[in-house]
Enzyme design. Sequence first.
Site, short mmCIF file in Angstrom:
data_model
loop_
_atom_site.label_atom_id
_atom_site.label_comp_id
_atom_site.label_asym_id
_atom_site.label_seq_id
_atom_site.Cartn_x
_atom_site.Cartn_y
_atom_site.Cartn_z
N LYS A 1 23.66 -7.66 -5.88
CA LYS A 1 25.00 -7.86 -6.44
C LYS A 1 26.06 -7.27 -5.53
O LYS A 1 27.21 -7.11 -5.92
CB LYS A 1 25.10 -7.21 -7.83
CG LYS A 1 24.18 -7.82 -8.85
CD LYS A 1 24.38 -7.12 -10.19
CE LYS A 1 23.19 -7.35 -11.11
NZ LYS A 1 23.03 -6.25 -12.05
N ARG B 1 0.81 -1.22 0.00
CA ARG B 1 0.00 0.00 0.00
C ARG B 1 0.83 1.27 0.00
O ARG B 1 0.50 2.22 -0.69
CB ARG B 1 -1.05 -0.03 1.08
CG ARG B 1 -0.64 0.25 2.47
CD ARG B 1 -1.75 -0.07 3.42
NE ARG B 1 -1.96 -1.52 3.45
CZ ARG B 1 -3.12 -2.09 3.71
NH1 ARG B 1 -4.17 -1.37 3.96
NH2 ARG B 1 -3.22 -3.39 3.75
N THR B 2 1.94 1.29 0.73
CA THR B 2 2.71 2.54 0.79
C THR B 2 3.32 2.85 -0.59
O THR B 2 3.25 3.98 -1.06
CB THR B 2 3.80 2.45 1.87
OG1 THR B 2 3.18 2.13 3.10
CG2 THR B 2 4.56 3.76 2.01
N ARG C 1 12.23 3.33 1.59
CA ARG C 1 11.87 2.46 2.72
C ARG C 1 13.04 1.50 2.93
O ARG C 1 13.57 0.94 1.97
CB ARG C 1 10.60 1.68 2.41
CG ARG C 1 10.34 0.60 3.45
CD ARG C 1 8.97 -0.02 3.30
NE ARG C 1 7.95 0.85 3.84
CZ ARG C 1 6.72 0.45 4.15
NH1 ARG C 1 6.36 -0.80 3.95
NH2 ARG C 1 5.84 1.28 4.65
N HIS D 1 7.76 6.48 10.41
CA HIS D 1 6.98 6.30 9.17
C HIS D 1 6.09 7.54 9.09
O HIS D 1 4.88 7.48 9.35
CB HIS D 1 6.17 5.02 9.30
CG HIS D 1 5.49 4.58 8.04
ND1 HIS D 1 5.49 5.31 6.87
CD2 HIS D 1 4.77 3.45 7.77
CE1 HIS D 1 4.81 4.66 5.96
NE2 HIS D 1 4.37 3.54 6.47
C1 NCD Z 1 3.16 -0.27 8.29
C2 NCD Z 1 4.65 -0.32 8.04
O1 NCD Z 1 5.11 -0.75 6.99
O2 NCD Z 1 5.35 0.10 8.94
N1 NCD Z 1 2.38 -0.52 7.16
C3 NCD Z 1 2.19 0.41 6.20
O3 NCD Z 1 2.99 1.27 5.93
N2 NCD Z 1 1.03 0.32 5.53
C4 NCD Z 1 2.77 -1.15 9.39
C5 NCD Z 1 3.01 -2.61 9.26
O4 NCD Z 1 3.72 -3.08 8.38
O5 NCD Z 1 2.46 -3.33 10.10
#
Ligand code: NCD
Length: 322
Positions: free
Chosen positions: A95, A67-68, A117, A145
């Site tokens: 690599k 989703r992110t 990320r 986050h």
């Molecule tokens: C969160 C994350 O990745 O930190 N999810 C997200 O960004 N939608 C929380 C999670 O992974 O539980």
Amino acid sequence: MNAPPKASQTAFRHRNLLGIADLSADDISLILDLSDAYAQTNRERRKKSDLLDGRTVINLFFENSTRTRTSFELAARRLSADVINMTVETSSIKKGETLLDTAITLNAMHPDVLVVRHPESGAVKLLSEKVNCAVINGGDGAHEHPTQALLDAVTIRRRKGRLQGLTVAICGDIQHSRVARSNIYLLQTMGARVRVVAPPTLMPPQVERLGVEAFWDMEKGLADCDIVMMLRLQTERMQGSYVPSIREYFRFFGLDYHKLSVAKPDALIMHPGPMNRGVEIDSEVADDFGRSAIQEQVEMGVAVRMACLDLLTRNLAEADAA
Ligand code: NCD
């Protein structure tokens, strides 16, 4: 094409968005107001503006995400940017290239924004020091986050009309959660009271130093709260076992109607996703459209990311002009 919503005159003086801890209440309000405006245009038939036409956004994900990453991609496309998605499988990390080599290589391609990320806390900040584009933290280890906390805040503000004075209970795997940390910073900065509820194995030591109230019992932690924010058990960050069994965890810490009954009658249920139904949340509660804001959180995610891309690239435009 739509005219993009206008940010208020208050300036957002940050080159990057690395964490909520770096933001003032004014910064946060500015992002929330602009996100609200984007949420409005996102409900119209024509959702697109040309604000980021000619700009390049790279999504660099060293950890799995659905989703992110999708949300950032959609946000960038709605503003007409060119978007490249790089995940660890397709990059040269396999690599043996280091994080910083990757950053320097990508930087040489002149992106305007890097969304990163990474499984290690602090890795995104380190990377931001090596590039000359804007960097957005899409989640670094168990640290921060920021866009998740911002989208949670927009969702709460739309449902409750404010953040100030609300009591928010964040429940579950606090220890491994970057969502919990960013939310604690944001909610406190905006005048909400934050409780954390978890078994001792999933509660960070000395968590009270973050200014929150800690509870080891759902009934006490949820009593009279306005918002119940559930977290996933983040097993990928656990070494060894932190809960006796999933069954027992659900019994004591899984959100069901019985545990929810002590919260305010109109308490809002939230979860950042992905959800483990029957582990931290009962399916019926998660799908209770009257009380659960989980779908709205996803919707607000796109709006918040549009607002962040908008504000950070305005700063780039000013720097170009100078
Ligand atoms: C969160 C994350 O990745 O930190 N999810 C997200 O960004 N939608 C929380 C999670 O992974 O539980």
